[in-house]
Design an enzyme around this catalytic site. Structure first.
Site, PDB file in Angstrom:
ATOM      1  N   ASP A 165       0.874  -1.125   0.042  1.00 56.27           N
ATOM      2  CA  ASP A 165      -0.095   0.036   0.240  1.00 56.27           C
ATOM      3  C   ASP A 165       0.780   1.149  -0.061  1.00 56.27           C
ATOM      4  O   ASP A 165       2.007   1.010   0.114  1.00 56.27           O
ATOM      5  CB  ASP A 165      -0.915   0.078   1.275  1.00 56.27           C
ATOM      6  N   GLU A 222     -10.157   7.299   4.577  1.00 57.55           N
ATOM      7  CA  GLU A 222      -9.020   6.532   5.666  1.00 57.55           C
ATOM      8  C   GLU A 222      -8.924   7.058   7.122  1.00 57.55           C
ATOM      9  O   GLU A 222      -9.963   7.431   7.523  1.00 57.55           O
ATOM     10  CB  GLU A 222      -7.867   6.599   5.027  1.00 57.55           C
TER      11      GLU A 222
END
Length: 839
Positions: A324, A525
């Site tokens: 990621d 997020e």
């Protein structure tokens, strides 16, 4: 092409999962105690292909080390050029959320195709790098092709979980794949298969459920929709490569902290958090994304046990593992540009946005030559990458601009795809309250619509909608989309009723019913992390609007837009009907199909949605199905239909009885505490402190000993221009609970050299959102330590949003101040001595 068969899952294993249940545990079990029993070898139905494997081996044997490392590097479109692709031959590249061709938010489909074509042609141009291996483009299409203007935006995953309809999920994924392929992109970073155990997590809406049963089934459906069925049109011209993410345990971190630490036992890690991988890998998913989080203190990007021993070994995954966003740089001892540990742990592709890709590329080459990374590990990674590319037909397909769906812009936001999205919206709605059977409404009524979410497609779409955070969008940025108000107005006007809209609920003619649309603003997020689930804590503007109608005797229908269940007892009490709409996406008009009857009074669409997340009974506790003493306000699986009697009264407790032990939030004590970093700024220059001495422009900082080794920082402002030193984090902190306890921002400070000019102590909550106070008058004792306090309430008076604090502390000046600071904290109670006045 026949494909390799790597996986097996036994019926006994499935039965074991069901028997074990899904209760959480803080008791960590050792790997040796459970590893042999829980991790299954997964069956995909993909058949062995010896000829393809031989071709991969032959190609690998001809590649240089530099070409192999390039296959493992994935930069971002804002940080590389077409010439960089020609020179290095990167194996893949991505566009992050909010990244567009030519950095143009309104880039057309043709612009996306043009960039895809140029990158592809550069990758197979061997004039500079000697390689003709095609690259591939990865994108976050998490609820439709959400980075592209005009695409169909489906409900976010939390809403899809409420539909409990895997067949619909597969249709959504297939439609998404087609819209992605129109723009020449090969690879989608979806599905997210996190099993969310703490709804305070800012990514809760990316999860389908708090329970793995839905997640496992949906993961298989999404992968099948994106890639095609293994025994049918697997990775055909209408399919894209999928990614199950984030491996592993991201939905179970302590406190719901994004990128935090999961302390579950290994058994719970499998039984709860790994079930989406059982489903997704079983359907043939070709890539897995490593997670930012840690498991029992070890970063997943650096976990050889989970990435190699479990995923690739025990579960038999033979695709590749992608990192990621600079996740490798979070491994202790690593930086974004230097991290052998991740490759050794089993990472195959480094996602490395920013210009760190170049030093990472060079360091990896050096580390292989020096023996820090075995050549066999590199060969394994590249073999996996080539295997996925060959299975996807990238060596045989035409270039992106020449593929069957490329440029067919009528597919993006097509009527057929929007019809699928509308079905998903209708089936995702969960009716929580329906007092006196207020719903369904007659479309012939006099209807007043109010609230910030009524005519706001960006708000109803949430994060990952054109921009990463989903912010900064207007309705015009969603061509073809409809707001919730659009659907209500159309339904009522067609039936001959009356509809009016006023943001603040003002009216001249008394309405028969008020529909108030309110809820969370978009976030993505960690920016959405909260410390508790109370809605609009300390700023109850939406509640005031509901009570305005309630007090006037006007029936109220609440449509609640949110990325998670929230504690809304007061809002429920003030509502006659209450609907959890979640984040419905671009097709807001479909909500009216369920709210209203037909003209003749018959019901066309009843409520079908059922909670896949338990609804909280207070803002502190976070209960999940299967927990001991499970007692939520509304349980998992709850959802009324029009035939059901109302269950919620108007007397829900509006004050939480939960006790909250609030401790001081330490920001700096001997060292800067995670997740903050110390950042120096002078004019437009900025630098993060990464050593014992740093300077930039008009400010410098060095460590020194106050009580123990390097427990303080000496800050020198030269006064040549405006400069600042601040604590910063990538994601904001929610400090609202501290202001409610009369908390303060507290700093230990010593003046080394004063100035006859302001020294500002401040706090920031984003661009244009800050508060600051001149503390110069308070600092009269040169060379003596003192403690300075500012009430958090003072910052709120200056407009600081304490639920979104990116910088909880900063010092700034344009004068030649020299000061030293030691402990910094946010206190849980007020201290009267040395407290700065708010005036």
């Amino acid at each position: 092409m026949t494909l390799k068969k790597p996986f097996t899952l036994s019926a006994l294993m499935i039965a074991t999962i069901a028997m074990n249940g899904c209760t959480g545990s803080d008791q960590v079990q050792t790997k040796d105690a459970v590893e042999q029993d829980i991790w299954p070898m997964i069956t995909t139905g993909i058949q062995d292909d010896a000829a393809m494997e031989a071709k991969i081996a032959e190609l690998l044997s001809s590649m240089t080390l530099e070409q192999k490392i390039a296959q493992m590097i994935q930069p971002e479109i804002r940080d590389i050029t077409v010439e960089d692709m020609r020179k290095y031959g990167f194996g893949s590249y991505l566009n992050g959320g909010g990244a567009f061709p030519n950095n143009n938010k309104h880039a057309s489909a043709a612009d996306w195709i043009d960039l895809a074509e140029k990158m592809y042609q550069a990758s197979i141009d061997d004039s500079l790098d000697g390689s003709r291996i095609p690259t591939m483009w990865g994108t976050d299409a998490v609820h439709g092709h959400n980075n592209v203007i005009g695409a169909t935006l489906f409900p976010h995953n939390i809403g899809l979980g409420a539909t409990n309809n895997p067949a619909l999920i597969e249709k959504i994924a297939a439609a998404t794949a087609q819209e992605v392929m129109v723009t020449g992109i090969d690879w989608v970073f979806a599905p997210t298969v996190a099993v969310v155990r703490d709804d305070r997590w800012g990514r809760t809406y990316e999860g389908y459920s708090e329970d793995p049963e839905i997640v496992k089934e949906y993961s298989a459906a999404i992968v099948k929709g994106l890639q095609g069925a293994v025994d049918q049109d697997f990775l055909s011209d209408k399919r894209v490569i999928s990614t199950v993410k984030h491996f592993l345990g991201d939905g179970g971190t302590q406190g719901g902290d994004d990128q935090g630490n999961n302390i579950d036992s290994e058994a719970d890690l499998f039984n709860i958090h790994a079930q989406g991988y059982v489903g997704g890998l079983g359907a043939g998913a070709q890539t897995v994304m490593a997670s930012f989080n840690s498991w029992n203190g070890e970063k997943i990007h650096g976990s050889k046990y989970l990435l190699t021993d479990v995923l690739k070994g025990k579960m038999g995954f033979d695709g590749f593992v992608v990192g990621d966003w600079n996740g490798h740089g979070q491994i202790p001892g690593c930086t974004n540009g230097n991290c052998a540990q991740a490759a050794n742990a089993g990472l195959d592709v480094y996602m490395v946005p920013t210009d760190a890709w170049k030093p990472l590329y060079e360091n990896l080459i050096t580390q292989v030559k020096d023996g820090a990374i075995a050549q066999s590990r590199i060969d394994d990674a590249v073999t996996r990458i080539l295997r996925v590319k060959m299975r996807a037909g990238l060596f045989d397909k035409p270039s992106p601009a020449q593929r069957p769906l490329s440029g067919k812009t009528e597919v993006i936001g097509s009527k057929e795809h929007r019809a699928i999205a509308k079905q998903a919206v209708r089936e995702s709605l969960v009716l929580l309250k329906n007092k006196a059977q207020l719903l369904p409404l007659s479309p012939k009524a006099n209807v007043l619509v109010a609230g910030l979410g009524a005519d706001n497609i960006g708000m109803q779409s949430g994060g990952w909608s054109i921009t990463w955070q989903g912010t900064g969008n207007e309705n015009s940025d969603f061509p073809g989309g409809t707001s919730i108000l659009d659907g209500i107005a159309k339904k009522v006007n067609q039936a001959g009723g009356q509809v009016a809209y006023d943001l603040n609920g003002e009216f001249d003619t008394r309405p028969d019913v008020a529909i108030v649309v309110f809820g969370e603003q978009p976030y993505a997020e960690g920016n959405g992390d909260l410390d508790n689930l109370e809605y609009q804590r300390g700023n109850k503007t939406d509640l005031a609007l509901l009570r305005k109608f309630k007090d006037a005797g006007i029936p109220v229908v609440s449509l609640f837009i949110s990325g998670r269940p929230m504690w809304v007892n007061a809002e429920l009490n003030a509502s006659d009907a209450f609907v959890a709409t979640w984040l419905p996406g671009s097709e807001g008009d479909a909500i009216s199909d369920v709210l209203f009857t037909n003209i003749d009074g018959s019901v066309n669409h009843d409520f079908k949605g059922k909670l896949s997340f338990s609804w909280p009974n207070n803002p502190i506790d976070n209960e999940n199905r299967g927990d001991a003493d499970y007692a939520p306000l509304l349980p998992y699986g709850f959802g009324l239909t029009y035939a059901d009697k109302n269950t919620l009264a108007d007397d829900l407790a509006e004050q939480s009885n939960a006790t909250e032990q609030l401790e001081d939030l330490v920001l700096f004590e001997r060292a800067v505490k995670a997740p903050w970093s110390l950042v120096l700024q002078s004019g437009e220059q900025q630098k993060t402190m990464a050593s014992s001495r740093e300077s930039v422009g008009a400010v410098s900082v060095k460590t020194f000993d106050k009580d123990v080794q390097e427990d303080a920082r000496a800050i020198v402002f030269s006064g040549t221009e405006s400069a600042a030193v601040r604590l910063m984090a990538a994601f904001p902190s929610d400090l609202r609970s501290y202001v409610e306890k009369s908390g303060q921002l507290q700093m230990q400070i010593k003046v080394d050299q004063g100035a006859d000019a302001p020294l500002w102590l401040g706090m920031q909550c984003g661009e244009g959102c800050q508060g600051k106070f001149d503390i110069a008058a308070q600092l009269k004792n040169t060379n003596q330590w003192q403690t300075v306090n500012v009430d958090l309430a003072c910052f709120t008076q200056q407009g600081v949003n304490l639920s979104q604090v990116f910088s909880p502390w900063q010092l700034s000046t344009s004068a030649p101040w020299q000061v030293s600071v030691a402990k910094l904290s946010v206190t849980s109670e007020k201290v009267t001595e040395n407290t700065i006045s708010c005036q």
